[in-house]
Design an enzyme around this catalytic site. Structure first.
Site, mmCIF file in Angstrom:
data_model
loop_
_atom_site.group_PDB
_atom_site.id
_atom_site.type_symbol
_atom_site.label_atom_id
_atom_site.label_comp_id
_atom_site.label_asym_id
_atom_site.label_seq_id
_atom_site.Cartn_x
_atom_site.Cartn_y
_atom_site.Cartn_z
ATOM 1 N N HIS A 50 -11.852 2.557 12.165
ATOM 2 C CA HIS A 50 -10.410 2.281 11.913
ATOM 3 C C HIS A 50 -9.805 0.901 11.166
ATOM 4 C CE1 HIS A 50 -11.172 0.937 16.264
ATOM 5 N NE2 HIS A 50 -10.411 0.720 15.583
HETATM 6 C C1 T46 Z 1 -10.865 -2.372 18.241
HETATM 7 C C2 T46 Z 1 -12.631 -1.810 18.513
HETATM 8 C C3 T46 Z 1 -13.467 -2.920 18.585
HETATM 9 C C4 T46 Z 1 -7.004 2.997 25.163
HETATM 10 O O1 T46 Z 1 -6.164 3.607 26.652
HETATM 11 N N1 T46 Z 1 -6.640 1.054 26.148
HETATM 12 C C5 T46 Z 1 -7.456 0.215 24.801
HETATM 13 O O2 T46 Z 1 -6.837 -0.272 25.436
HETATM 14 C C6 T46 Z 1 -8.096 0.591 23.881
HETATM 15 C C7 T46 Z 1 -9.126 -0.288 23.222
HETATM 16 C C8 T46 Z 1 -8.055 2.813 24.025
HETATM 17 N N2 T46 Z 1 -8.110 3.073 24.655
HETATM 18 C C9 T46 Z 1 -8.008 4.290 24.866
HETATM 19 C C10 T46 Z 1 -8.144 4.621 23.380
HETATM 20 C C11 T46 Z 1 -8.809 6.261 22.802
HETATM 21 O O3 T46 Z 1 -8.438 7.158 24.173
HETATM 22 O O4 T46 Z 1 -9.438 4.665 25.189
HETATM 23 C C12 T46 Z 1 -9.564 5.638 23.886
HETATM 24 C C13 T46 Z 1 -10.872 5.006 23.051
HETATM 25 O O5 T46 Z 1 -10.784 4.178 22.168
HETATM 26 P P1 T46 Z 1 -10.996 4.266 20.776
HETATM 27 O O6 T46 Z 1 -11.069 5.586 20.525
HETATM 28 O O7 T46 Z 1 -10.289 3.206 19.536
HETATM 29 O O8 T46 Z 1 -12.028 2.950 20.317
HETATM 30 P P2 T46 Z 1 -13.058 2.257 19.511
HETATM 31 O O9 T46 Z 1 -14.346 1.888 20.818
HETATM 32 O O10 T46 Z 1 -13.376 3.171 19.208
HETATM 33 O O11 T46 Z 1 -12.182 0.845 18.937
HETATM 34 C C14 T46 Z 1 -12.134 0.369 19.924
HETATM 35 C C15 T46 Z 1 -10.430 -0.747 20.324
HETATM 36 O O12 T46 Z 1 -9.467 0.485 20.297
HETATM 37 C C16 T46 Z 1 -10.777 -1.118 18.711
HETATM 38 O O13 T46 Z 1 -8.635 -1.008 18.488
HETATM 39 O O14 T46 Z 1 -11.282 -2.899 17.084
HETATM 40 O O15 T46 Z 1 -12.603 -1.358 20.029
#
Ligand code: T46
Length: 139
Positions: A50
Site C-alpha cells: 500500500h
Molecule cells: C505501513 C507499514 C510499514 C491499526 O489498527 N492501527 C495501526 O496503527 C496500524 C498500523 C494498523 N492497524 C490495523 C489495520 C489492519 O487491520 O492493523 C491491521 C494490520 O495493518 P496493515 O495490514 O496495514 O499492516 P502492514 O504491516 O501491511 O502495514 C503497516 C502499516 O499499516 C502501514 O501504515 O506503512 O506497516
C-alpha cells in the site's frame, strides 16, 4: 529516491550499553503522533502492499533485519534495515512492501498521524494513477 531517505541516529554509548534518542525536531522531521511495531513475522511473509496519501513514517529495524521495497511509478529500491541507528523515512505517495523479516526481528515505525484507514491506498492501479499526478505536480 523522492520521498524516501535514510535517517541516521546518534548512538550514545557508555560502559552500560547503547542508547538512541529520537526527538522532534532534532532527529525526527515530523511531530510524532503514533508508534507501532511489527514482530513475529514468519518466513516468506510479505506485508505492506500500500501507499499513504499524507502519512510520513520512519521505519527502524530495532532488532534483526527486514527488507523494504519502496516504489513510485518512476523509481524503485530495496533497502535492507539491519541497524537500530539507521531508519528509513517514507513520505507520502510511496508504495511499500516489507519482506525477509529475520527471526526475532522487530520493525519499529514512527508515524506522523494517528491510524486512519482512509489515508491508505491499497489498490496498486489506483495508487499508480494518483502517484503520477502527485509527482508530476512536484517536478
Ligand atoms: C505501513 C507499514 C510499514 C491499526 O489498527 N492501527 C495501526 O496503527 C496500524 C498500523 C494498523 N492497524 C490495523 C489495520 C489492519 O487491520 O492493523 C491491521 C494490520 O495493518 P496493515 O495490514 O496495514 O499492516 P502492514 O504491516 O501491511 O502495514 C503497516 C502499516 O499499516 C502501514 O501504515 O506503512 O506497516
Amino acid at each position: 529516491m523522492r520521498n524516501v531517505r535514510e535517517v541516521k541516529f546518534n548512538v550514545i554509548t557508555d560502559n552500560r550499553g547503547k542508547m538512541i534518542p529520537v526527538e522532534y525536531p532534532k532527529q525526527l522531521e515530523f511531530p510524532l503522533k503514533r508508534i507501532y511495531y511489527i514482530y513475529d513475522v514468519g518466513e516468506g511473509i510479505r506485508r505492506g502492499f500500500h501507499s499513504h496519501n499524507d502519512l510520513e513514517q520512519v521505519l527502524i529495524a530495532v532488532n534483526g533485519t527486514v527488507k523494504i521495497l519502496v516504489k513510485t511509478p518512476y523509481e524503485e529500491e530495496i533497502v535492507e534495515l539491519n541497524d537500530p541507528s539507521k531508519g528509513l523515512y517514507i513520505g507520502p505517495m510511496v508504495w511499500r512492501e516489507m519482506f525477509d523479516f529475520s527471526e526475532n526481528s522487530v520493525l519499529l515505525v514512527l508515524a506522523s498521524h494517528e491510524y486512519d484507514e482512509s489515508d491508505y491506498i491499497r489498490d496498486y492501479n489506483i495508487y499508480e494513477h494518483k502517484a503520477k499526478t502527485y509527482f508530476r505536480r512536484r517536478k
